[in-house]
Scaffold this active site. Structure first.
Site, short mmCIF file in Angstrom:
data_model
loop_
_atom_site.label_atom_id
_atom_site.label_comp_id
_atom_site.label_asym_id
_atom_site.label_seq_id
_atom_site.Cartn_x
_atom_site.Cartn_y
_atom_site.Cartn_z
N ASP A 28 22.86 36.62 0.75
CA ASP A 28 23.89 35.64 1.11
C ASP A 28 25.29 36.23 1.29
O ASP A 28 26.26 35.50 1.36
CB ASP A 28 23.98 34.50 0.09
CG ASP A 28 22.69 33.69 0.06
OD1 ASP A 28 22.01 33.67 1.10
OD2 ASP A 28 22.37 33.11 -0.98
N ASP A 104 19.31 47.36 9.34
CA ASP A 104 19.65 46.16 8.58
C ASP A 104 18.77 46.17 7.34
O ASP A 104 17.56 46.06 7.43
CB ASP A 104 19.36 44.93 9.45
CG ASP A 104 19.66 43.63 8.72
OD1 ASP A 104 20.31 43.68 7.65
OD2 ASP A 104 19.25 42.57 9.23
N ASN A 159 33.61 40.09 3.28
CA ASN A 159 33.24 39.00 4.19
C ASN A 159 33.61 37.63 3.59
O ASN A 159 33.91 37.52 2.41
CB ASN A 159 31.73 39.08 4.46
CG ASN A 159 31.30 38.18 5.60
OD1 ASN A 159 32.12 37.83 6.47
ND2 ASN A 159 30.04 37.79 5.61
N ASP A 162 37.55 33.84 5.08
CA ASP A 162 38.04 32.50 5.43
C ASP A 162 37.86 31.53 4.26
O ASP A 162 38.64 30.60 4.07
CB ASP A 162 37.30 31.97 6.67
CG ASP A 162 35.77 32.08 6.53
OD1 ASP A 162 35.28 33.21 6.29
OD2 ASP A 162 35.09 31.04 6.66
N GLY A 465 -20.59 80.10 -23.63
CA GLY A 465 -21.19 81.31 -23.08
C GLY A 465 -20.44 81.88 -21.88
O GLY A 465 -20.96 82.75 -21.19
N SER A 534 -10.08 76.05 -20.37
CA SER A 534 -9.37 75.24 -19.36
C SER A 534 -9.91 73.82 -19.29
O SER A 534 -10.57 73.44 -18.32
CB SER A 534 -9.42 75.92 -17.99
OG SER A 534 -10.71 76.36 -17.64
#
Lengths: 635, 321
Positions: A28, A104, A159, A162, A465, A534
């Site tokens: 808005d 935008d 903005n 006004d 092993g 691992s």
């Protein structure tokens, strides 16, 4: 084209340049209306679109009888219904001075990723603020993202002026607020403009209601602002997108120059191998060129027979990118599931995609205060400071120095979604150490030994092993004249890895080092046998990625009961008694390989028979064609 | 396809702009380099790409860019035309000549089911015709040849829902586009990963406008179908659109008589669904001039866009380009 062709830098001064900018603000704040206004006032809206708009305004509009300009840009059905923009949309308009591409981007909080998307390709950001509300969290967030993504020019569009009676004091207060917040963000220009998108004040025409504003209109500023950081003066970089080899007489490397410039006759280096060569030709459809500069898509022919496959970076020899597997970065996290350190991804930078892990989350950024805080995870739209490790070295620059070679994305390996945008802040681990291109290479060393180097990686539970079988295999290989080296996990822990423990992180580092040592031995042309518990799949997968096609995973699949019964070192007994923490098989899980190259079942034969299985598999590999550099580069 | 017996006016040999003597404007040069980058990225990362060739001006530009991207090598993928059997005859002639002259592999697919059912834009209606012959036909062709990436000439400036389209637009295994599930596109780091059966639509001209396309055609002297240039053509006026009577399959309504009018086309598709505009633009230069003065958008002549609001978005979700 020839050497007299004006450079891109000079061209940016001419009227017909291009400005890519993005608009952002909260819900808005009037973004869509502002873009609609720009399109309308620059006559980018055509008659039939206008007719549709008037129809739409009556149906969905929020402006009564007047035309609702926001409806010009709100495209998808869902957002028409909700009245909010939910995605990034690109708009186009032009004035006699400049062409514009507008991204935008939405103001809604969960769509921050779209803002980052829009910002990544923009040179300027228009940040909208509602004059009645002042700076909001979203405004700050957007300013921070714009800054992180390398935007150096900002317009603060205040903005709905006004609705506050065109009040100068309100405007000044918001500007002062923003300037204080933006101080550490490193913007080069901040232009604050009071405007009314709905009525057009100070958008394209100066407003009669605000005689106190002596700055430019929004469009006037966008037409004139100088944003092109001169990418052509940075060091030369060109990621190779693809090799161009239509016949035996032509071998070119196609790509878009990311930064700097290069001319025929100049020396360039291949960032990963350190090999240098000279530019023999710069080929385009429109004829050969004497030079190429940032942004040009060309095909470069080198004077020497050197290889530069896709993903390589051609660079200026005296100002090379770092070539590393470790770096720090800013990350904008874009997935719903939070980021936790240790997770693996694919990383794409330039033309290269490699496996990567976010190894550490150092901090998360608080956008309100612009301070980094410790964090365990990074939520959707979080901005973190992380450490990244890649499965193979990549060529990188800090993002602050180069927006092209310092940027990367992370991709989810299974869903294939883009989950993060990253910006390199610092390269680690010898980032400034460059490989020298030596003349005697792996292929020639292996050639002398008449064998192809292979890494046999034996994994399995303690006591399964591994070492016994590896020992038998090596004896047999040595007997038939193969050059071998056996690396045993325990032996490595006594020497090189004496500083490591048995927690997950230490185990990972143990395996990484073993892999690096093995990799050096492969370079030496040897057949390498490694026997390591691992236990973690991820560690072994990283190895496979690091080593490539010469990695052979041998899973010694012996049931834990048999291992515990054998217990050659008395470890199972101690672990059961609680004497060893993190013991694989008892305190810690063993993750069996899902797709081992070879699986040995302990119940199915003597160690000699199992070793025989390994030899049957591996002897043809070792005896195979002489290795090529492409083999070693293969992922 | 039945041979037309209608007495039609031949379009004069199509004009070609003078080859440019000056380098491209910085704006066009940047768009060109971006498109070349995208074309190369697809060839590097996909197994079996194809270029959807719709014979229009955008396809002409895209094809020209492909020749540039892989020079001196050949264009490394085939062209695919999904033929509805209702294209302008001049389009088909241009298509075949272009492929032959440039030595390109051209694949043409017509939806056999639609053909068997006798789908046509007059009796079946534009919506059904487009769905069956274009959308379904395209899906069939992509499946038939197993393409994992398809270039399209769509531009973001064409239509509102396209403004949000990605350059690399992911499609599910049923070719659907999910506007809520698009990947963010950052920098020029395109995520090209897809699962088995999925595909990517790729739009190298995403950031071009209609004016850019024509200015580029002018600067590069690219050949386009003559229908873009004004000439006297037999047209009838229906629902405010000027429809060219391209062959005798077009049923004329009572009292309807084709009139010769000086018209051209801003977009090209199936002739019964493509409205002409009155124009005197006979050269590329004229068109560029006309466009800079123009007050209506190019899709105005497209009958399908007006079907209903948000219709384009719905078509895309179903797999239309």
């Amino acid at each position: 084209m020839n050497a007299l062709t004006p450079t891109k830098a000079a061209a940016a001064e001419t009227p017909h340049g291009l400005l890519r900018f993005l608009t952002c603000g909260s819900v808005d704040d009037g973004k869509s209306t502002l873009i609609g206004r720009l399109l309308y006032d620059t006559k980018a809206i055509l008659e039939d679109q206008m007719t549709a708009l008037e129809k739409d305004s009556r149906r969905h509009g929020t402006t009564g009888e007047a035309v609702d300009l926001a409806l010009l840009v709100d495209g998808l059905e869902a957002e028409r219904e909700q009245g909010i923009t939910i995605d990034v949309a690109y708009r186009f308009f032009a004035t006699p001075r400049r062409s514009f591409i507008v991204a935008d981007t939405p103001g809604h909080e969960q769509y921050t990723r779209n803002m980052a998307t829009g910002a990544s390709n923009s040179d300027l950001a228009v940040l909208l603020v509602d004059a009645r509300k002042g700076l909001l969290t979203q405004t700050r967030r957007h300013a921070v993202i714009a800054s992180l993504l390398g935007i150096r020019h900002v317009v603060l569009a205040v903005n709905k002026i006004d609705l506050v009676g065109f009040d100068e004091a309100t405007f000044r207060a918001i500007v002062a607020d923003f300037e204080a917040f933006a101080e550490p963000l490193g913007f080069r220009t901040i232009e604050a403009i009071p405007l009314s998108a709905r009525f057009g004040d100070n958008v394209t025409e100066p407003s009669a209601s605000m005689p106190w504003h002596d700055g430019p209109t929004l469009l006037g500023h966008l037409e004139r602002v100088e944003v092109e950081a001169d990418r052509t003066v940075q060091p030369f970089r060109m990621p190779v997108q693809l090799g161009n080899r239509p016949n035996l007489d032509f071998r070119g490397f196609s790509g878009t120059v990311a930064s700097g410039r290069v001319a025929v006759g100049e020396e360039v280096v291949i960032a990963s191998s350190g090999h240098t060569s000279r530019v023999a030709r710069i080929v385009t459809f429109d004829g050969d060129r004497a030079e190429a500069a940032a942004g040009d898509a060309v095909t470069i022919v080198l004077a020497d027979e050197v290889d530069a496959p896709r993903g390589e970076v051609l660079a200026a020899p005296k100002a090379r990118p770092a070539h590393t597997t470790r770096f720090r970065a800013r990350l904008v996290w874009m997935a719903a599931e939070p980021l936790k350190p240790g997770r693996g991804f694919l990383l794409k930078t330039g033309a290269r995609t490699v496996p990567a892990t976010v190894s550490q989350l150092a901090a998360a950024l608080d956008v309100e205060t612009y301070a980094d805080r410790a964090a365990d995870e990074l939520p959707l739209n979080g901005i973190g400071l992380v450490e990244v490790e890649t499965g193979a070295p990549v060529s990188l620059d800090p993002y602050a120095d180069n927006r092209e070679t310092g940027a990367f994305i992370l991709i989810d390996r299974f869903a294939n979604t883009t989950v993060a945008a990253g910006m390199v802040t610092e390269t680690l681990g010898g980032g400034n150490v460059y490989r020298h291109g030596f003349d005697v290479d792996r292929a020639s060393r292996a050639g002398l030994k008449h064998q192809r180097p292979v890494l046999l990686w034996f994994t399995g539970l303690p006591g399964s092993g591994k070492s016994t079988i590896a020992n038998l295999v090596e004896r047999r290989l040595a007997a038939i004249g193969r050059h071998t080296m056996l690396i045993d996990g325990d032996a490595l822990r006594i020497g090189l890895n004496t500083d490591l423990g048995f927690d997950a992180a230490s185990r990972a580092e143990n395996i990484r080092r073993a892999g690096e040592v093995a990799s050096l031995m492969l370079e030496a042309g040897l057949v390498v046998l490694c026997a390591f518990v691992s236990p973690f799949r991820a560690d072994r997968e990283r190895l496979r990625e690091r080593i490539g096609a010469d990695f052979v995973e041998v899973f010694v699949d012996t049931p834990v009961e048999i291992c515990a019964e054998r217990d050659p070192k008395g470890l199972y007994a101690r672990a059961k008694a609680g004497g060893i923490k993190d013991f694989t098989g008892i305190g810690q899980d063993y993750e069996a390989p899902l797709a081992a190259d070879l699986v040995l079942h302990a119940g199915e034969g003597s160690p000699e028979q199992l070793a025989g299985q390994v030899l049957t598999f591996v002897e043809p590999l070792i005896a195979g064609d002489r290795p090529t550099s492409e083999d070693s580069a293969a992922l | 396809m039945p041979v037309s017996t209608a007495a039609l006016v031949r379009t004069p040999e199509f004009p070609v702009a003078e080859p440019r003597r000056e380098p491209l404007s910085p704006h066009l040069a940047r768009l060109e380099a971006e498109a070349v980058f995208i074309l190369r990225e697809v060839v590097a990362e996909f197994r079996n790409p194809v270029m959807l060739y719709s014979i229009g001006k955008d396809s002409a530009v895209m094809l020209h860019l492909a020749r540039k991207a892989f020079f001196p090598g050949p264009v490394p993928f085939p062209l695919l035309h999904v033929d509805t059997t209702w294209k302008f005859r001049e389009m088909i002639a241009f298509r075949d000549r272009t492929a032959a002259e440039l030595g390109l592999k051209l694949l043409v697919h017509v939806n056999p089911d639609g053909e068997a059912l006798g789908i046509d834009p007059f009796r079946s209606g534009s919506a059904v015709h487009t769905q069956v012959m274009k959308t379904e036909g395209l899906k069939q062709a992509l499946d038939k040849w197993g393409f994992d990436a398809a270039f399209g000439g769509a531009r973001r400036d064409e239509e509102k829902s396209r403004a949000k389209e990605r350059i690399f637009s992911h499609r599910t295994s049923s070719h659907a586009w999910e506007p809520r599930n698009q990947r963010p596109e950052l920098w020029h780091l395109f995520n090209t990963r897809i699962a088995k059966g999925e595909s990517m639509r790729v739009f190298p001209l995403s950031n071009w406008t209609e004016l850019d396309v024509w200015q580029y055609i002018q600067a590069e002297a690219i050949a386009v179908v003559p229908l873009y240039f004004a000439a006297p053509r037999p047209v009838v006026e229906r629902d405010g659109a000027l429809i060219m009577v391209d062959d005798d399959r077009m049923p004329l309504m009572s009292g309807e008589r084709p009139q010769l009018r000086q018209v051209r086309f801003r977009t090209l598709g199936c002739y019964p669904l493509t409205g002409a505009v009155p124009s005197d633009a006979t050269t590329v230069e004229d068109i560029v001039r006309e466009l800079t003065l123009s007050r209506s958008s190019e899709r105005q002549g497209r009958v399908i866009d007006n079907d209903d609001q948000a219709s384009m978005e719905r078509k895309k979700r179903e797999g239309y380009f």
